[in-house]
Scaffold this motif. Structure first.
Motif, mmCIF file in Angstrom:
data_model
loop_
_atom_site.group_PDB
_atom_site.id
_atom_site.type_symbol
_atom_site.label_atom_id
_atom_site.label_comp_id
_atom_site.label_asym_id
_atom_site.label_seq_id
_atom_site.Cartn_x
_atom_site.Cartn_y
_atom_site.Cartn_z
ATOM 1 N N THR A 147 0.922 -1.303 -0.105
ATOM 2 C CA THR A 147 0.018 0.041 -0.018
ATOM 3 C C THR A 147 0.720 1.090 0.141
ATOM 4 O OG1 THR A 147 -0.238 0.042 2.205
ATOM 5 C CG2 THR A 147 -1.801 -1.230 1.233
ATOM 6 N N VAL A 148 0.541 2.171 -0.738
ATOM 7 C CA VAL A 148 1.153 3.575 -0.798
ATOM 8 C C VAL A 148 0.105 4.691 -0.317
ATOM 9 C CG1 VAL A 148 2.382 5.118 -2.113
ATOM 10 C CG2 VAL A 148 2.559 2.622 -2.633
ATOM 11 N N GLY A 184 1.412 13.313 3.874
ATOM 12 C CA GLY A 184 1.672 15.118 4.204
ATOM 13 C C GLY A 184 2.505 15.375 3.097
ATOM 14 N N GLY A 185 3.570 16.277 3.639
ATOM 15 C CA GLY A 185 4.527 16.786 2.777
ATOM 16 C C GLY A 185 4.008 18.167 1.929
ATOM 17 N N ALA A 186 4.990 18.919 1.366
ATOM 18 C CA ALA A 186 4.725 20.275 0.756
ATOM 19 C C ALA A 186 4.284 20.124 -0.848
ATOM 20 C CB ALA A 186 5.848 21.117 0.934
ATOM 21 N N SER A 187 3.338 20.962 -1.143
ATOM 22 C CA SER A 187 3.022 21.277 -2.546
ATOM 23 C C SER A 187 3.264 22.598 -3.006
ATOM 24 C CB SER A 187 1.641 20.942 -2.788
ATOM 25 O OG SER A 187 1.499 19.390 -2.650
ATOM 26 N N ARG A 215 5.128 13.184 1.220
ATOM 27 C CA ARG A 215 5.561 12.124 2.018
ATOM 28 C C ARG A 215 4.636 11.208 2.058
ATOM 29 N NH1 ARG A 215 6.832 12.111 8.534
ATOM 30 N NH2 ARG A 215 8.033 10.028 8.543
ATOM 31 N N VAL A 216 5.272 9.918 1.680
ATOM 32 C CA VAL A 216 4.272 8.787 1.631
ATOM 33 C C VAL A 216 4.635 7.669 2.483
ATOM 34 C CG1 VAL A 216 3.683 9.013 -0.766
ATOM 35 C CG2 VAL A 216 5.624 7.745 -0.198
ATOM 36 N N SER A 228 8.749 5.236 5.326
ATOM 37 C CA SER A 228 8.186 6.557 4.879
ATOM 38 C C SER A 228 9.356 7.059 4.076
ATOM 39 C CB SER A 228 8.200 7.614 6.009
ATOM 40 O OG SER A 228 7.213 6.873 7.055
ATOM 41 N N TYR A 229 8.611 7.944 2.857
ATOM 42 C CA TYR A 229 9.602 8.537 2.049
ATOM 43 C C TYR A 229 9.139 9.706 1.530
ATOM 44 C CZ TYR A 229 11.034 3.584 1.041
ATOM 45 O OH TYR A 229 11.561 2.265 1.477
#
Length: 121
Positions: free
Chosen positions: A36-37, A41-44, A52-53, A113-114
């Motif tokens: 699953t992916v 979060g993370g910036a756009s 972030r996945v 997490s990546y």
């Protein structure tokens, strides 16, 4: 902005020949292995993103989960270029593959997490 979940699930399915999705299937133990992916979060920005996945690997044995998580980790860290309607600029591992809680004793789960740097193609 490219949908990082769609981009990575398509790439994983093609690259590793393992079924993948955003949600776990209801009868997970009957379709293992599964990945699953999920964006967490993370910036756009206007043209680029740095989401972030969390990537979880499910398998019927701990050894298979560890092997598949290692193969996936290596492949993600070298991922660059055009992929499923996006251009990947780079992938950084923020938390490497480690055991995650799983209620089903027939399923072994490892997650990582990546941070993915990408833009629409």
């Amino acid at each position: 902005m490219a949908d990082v979940e769609m981009v990575l699930t398509s790439w994983i399915r093609e690259t590793l020949s393992v079924e993948t999705s955003v949600d776990r299937p209801p009868e997970l133990e009957t379709v293992l292995p599964w990945i699953t992916v999920v964006r967490v979060g993370g910036a756009s920005q206007r043209f680029t993103g740095h989401p972030r996945v969390d990537v979880d690997v499910y398998a019927d044995t701990a050894d298979e989960a560890a092997r598949l998580a290692g193969v996936l980790d290596d492949a993600l860290l070298f991922l660059r270029g055009p992929v499923a309607g996006a251009v990947i600029r780079g992938v950084t591992c923020e938390s490497g593959p480690s055991k995650r809680p799983e209620l089903n004793p027939a399923v072994h789960r490892l997650g990582a997490s990546y941070r993915v740097s990408l833009r629409a193609a």
